[in-house]
Motif scaffolding. Structure first.
Motif, PDB file in Angstrom:
ATOM      1  N   ALA A   1       5.496   9.255  -4.029  1.00 47.94           N
ATOM      2  CA  ALA A   1       6.197   8.183  -3.332  1.00 47.94           C
ATOM      3  C   ALA A   1       5.709   8.660  -1.763  1.00 47.94           C
ATOM      4  O   ALA A   1       5.355   9.777  -1.388  1.00 47.94           O
ATOM      5  N   ASP A   2       5.693   7.586  -0.880  1.00 45.09           N
ATOM      6  CA  ASP A   2       5.545   7.741   0.653  1.00 45.09           C
ATOM      7  C   ASP A   2       6.906   8.302   1.446  1.00 45.09           C
ATOM      8  O   ASP A   2       6.852   8.887   2.330  1.00 45.09           O
TER       9      ASP A   2
ATOM     10  N   ALA B   1       0.792  -1.267   0.025  1.00 42.02           N
ATOM     11  CA  ALA B   1       0.050   0.030   0.081  1.00 42.02           C
ATOM     12  C   ALA B   1       0.873   1.360  -0.032  1.00 42.02           C
ATOM     13  O   ALA B   1       0.405   2.486  -0.125  1.00 42.02           O
ATOM     14  N   CYS B   2       2.022   1.045   0.191  1.00 47.06           N
ATOM     15  CA  CYS B   2       2.994   2.186   0.183  1.00 47.06           C
ATOM     16  C   CYS B   2       4.078   2.101  -0.740  1.00 47.06           C
ATOM     17  O   CYS B   2       4.360   0.792  -1.036  1.00 47.06           O
ATOM     18  N   LEU B   3       4.522   3.057  -1.154  1.00 51.85           N
ATOM     19  CA  LEU B   3       5.905   3.286  -2.044  1.00 51.85           C
ATOM     20  C   LEU B   3       7.077   4.120  -1.441  1.00 51.85           C
ATOM     21  O   LEU B   3       7.017   5.199  -1.055  1.00 51.85           O
ATOM     22  N   THR B   4       8.338   3.570  -1.731  1.00 49.77           N
ATOM     23  CA  THR B   4       9.528   4.210  -1.357  1.00 49.77           C
ATOM     24  C   THR B   4      10.255   4.253  -2.455  1.00 49.77           C
ATOM     25  O   THR B   4      10.324   3.279  -3.476  1.00 49.77           O
ATOM     26  N   VAL B   5      10.773   5.491  -2.880  1.00 51.29           N
ATOM     27  CA  VAL B   5      11.743   5.805  -3.917  1.00 51.29           C
ATOM     28  C   VAL B   5      12.991   6.026  -3.218  1.00 51.29           C
ATOM     29  O   VAL B   5      13.187   6.804  -2.583  1.00 51.29           O
ATOM     30  N   ILE B   6      14.021   5.222  -3.935  1.00 45.97           N
ATOM     31  CA  ILE B   6      15.410   5.554  -3.472  1.00 45.97           C
ATOM     32  C   ILE B   6      16.417   5.917  -4.716  1.00 45.97           C
ATOM     33  O   ILE B   6      16.121   5.133  -5.773  1.00 45.97           O
ATOM     34  N   HIS B   7      17.014   7.001  -4.869  1.00 47.56           N
ATOM     35  CA  HIS B   7      17.739   7.593  -5.784  1.00 47.56           C
ATOM     36  C   HIS B   7      19.199   6.992  -5.759  1.00 47.56           C
ATOM     37  O   HIS B   7      19.771   7.312  -4.511  1.00 47.56           O
TER      38      HIS B   7
END
Length: 469
Positions: free
Chosen positions: A141-142, A33-39
């Motif tokens: 993103a969360d 249900a959640c989203l993490t974006v990692i650069h």
């Protein structure tokens, strides 16, 4: 000026359409249900940049070229791997890079997504892809984790924090862009237990001055039982991010407080007030609170402070500690005063379990060598770190019973509060001994004349204690 220019920097219609298409594809393959974006920056040009950066900056740790395994380990530490994880990076050889992504996905039991999973058609340039991933990170993103040395990551962190969205970096040190670009606000943490209204006026004064004068980003850890109080409502209405919290070890602390003797309580007025004492100990859990894990360093203060000058960037004024840094108490000697301190949350997180075990092992919350309550515990447990990190400049913890300092940034009503000075003038009684008379002879009046402007109190009270002609 910069903010107005930046607000008009919007994606083109074609980029916006591509973003929307990518989001639809992303939603089709998400498992959480959640989203993490990692650069992630690991490309060859970045390796060259980091070599140059390290030679020029000369810091004693690596904060530029961070390996993916280290990044994912930190993401797990700050609790953002329970979401789907979109990894933004620049492709070189697709097969090898997808290989390490698959290995990390398996190692951390995480649904890892990359650019090829959501946009499989069309020939999109690096710049277009960056614009797409920027929109994804800022708006969808969360959680976001980036490399703070990267301008791309730094701008995303700035934009997300401006809207109180979780945004952190997996490498150490100050965000270099913050030295040139406005908008990177210092996180300021304080605690309250709103059942007791004793300090409500001081809380509000601290918040008003912290926002309007110091330009801080305020976070309040409030006892969970007080979340529906009027004070908490006021805090939220006035731009404070409120975090309800109740420590898992609170029941043991209450038991210890009930055993505190009358002779021990005389060394700290807080030990005689259960709610105030519980509130001060909430700060021990700062490093394990997810909302605060996005920050490497935070400024903590008690609520009996006010701010006199801007604190735009901690790097401008202070040497960021690897552990924690406090100022002096009434005299310039150890133990130190915990009413204002700067701390590294990753370090405190690593020692949190040991700190709590140390606290719970104590037979008394008073130490003759280190002082009472939470301050005594912090001084005793972190004695080596405090002695090695150096003393926080006095301008960050100015006391009214010392000489007035016009360079003071934070004024701490340590000991007597404004109400104590008023009672002293009216009834010639001070629960802090000679400190009230010392304050009236030294710095209290000019500080008080500034502080009261941030209160809802009638200004005439300043004349009643002789502070204004």
């Amino acid at each position: 000026m910069f903010e107005r220019v930046f607000q008009h920097h919007v994606p083109s219609a074609s980029v916006h359409a591509t973003v929307q298409r990518g989001i639809r594809e992303l939603n089709n393959i998400r498992k959480s249900a959640c989203l993490t974006v990692i650069h992630v920056r690991i490309e060859q040009d970045w390796q060259i940049h980091c070599k140059t950066w390290s030679e020029q900056v000369r810091i004693p740790y690596n904060n530029c070229m961070i390996e993916p395994e280290t990044i994912f380990a930190y993401a797990k530490e700050v609790l953002v791997l329970d979401c789907d994880v979109y990894v933004a990076y620049e492709l070189q050889t697709q097969a090898s890079e997808i290989g390490w992504l698959q290995q990390l996905a398996t190692a951390y039991s995480t649904n890892v997504i990359n650019y090829h999973d959501i946009l499989t058609e069309g020939n999109i340039s690096r710049e277009e892809r960056a614009a797409i991933e920027y929109q994804l990170a800022v708006e969808h993103a969360d959680y976001f984790l980036g490399n703070s040395i990267s301008t791309f990551s730094a701008v995303i962190i700035r934009e997300r924090r401006k809207h109180h969205a979780w945004a952190g970096s997996y490498n150490r040190g100050v965000i270099p862009l913050s030295e040139f670009l406005p908008g990177f606000k210092v996180p300021w943490v304080f605690t309250v237990h709103a059942i007791d209204e004793t300090y409500d006026e001081m809380v509000k004064s601290a918040v008003r001055s912290g926002i309007t004068k110091a330009d801080l980003s305020p976070y309040c850890i409030v006892h969970a039982t007080s979340y529906s109080s009027d004070l908490v409502g006021w805090l939220r209405e006035n731009g404070v991010q409120v975090i309800p919290w109740q420590s898992s070890w609170e029941h043991i602390l209450k038991s210890k407080l009930s055993d505190t003797t009358a002779s021990e309580k005389k060394f700290s007025h807080l030990l005689d007030n259960l709610e105030l004492t519980i509130a001060t100990f909430l700060r021990f859990d700062m490093p394990i609170i997810k909302d605060l894990m996005q920050f490497e360093h935070v400024l903590y203060t008690d609520v009996d402070v006010y701010f006199r000058k801007p604190i735009n960037s901690l790097s401008d004024k202070l040497s960021l500690p690897n552990t924690l840094q406090m100022g002096y108490e009434a005299q310039n000697k150890f133990p130190l005063n915990a009413g204002v301190y700067l701390c590294s949350l990753p370090y405190l997180r690593g020692s949190h379990t040991q700190l709590i075990n140390f606290l719970l092992s104590k037979n008394s919350l008073y130490s003759e060598a280190y002082g009472p309550g939470d301050q005594g515990i912090l001084n005793e447990f972190y004695e080596m770190e405090l002695r090695n990190s150096g003393v926080l400049p006095t301008t960050y913890n100015a006391k009214p019973y010392h000489k007035f300092d016009d360079n003071a940034i934070i004024v701490h009503f340590h000991g007597p509060k404004p109400s104590d000075y008023i009672k002293f003038v009216t009834f010639n009684k001070c629960r802090f001994g000679k400190m009230c008379s010392q304050g009236l002879k030294r710095g209290f009046c000019p500080y008080f004349s500034e502080w009261i402007k941030y209160t809802e109190t009638n200004m005439g009270v300043t004349k009643s204690i002789g502070c204004l002609e």
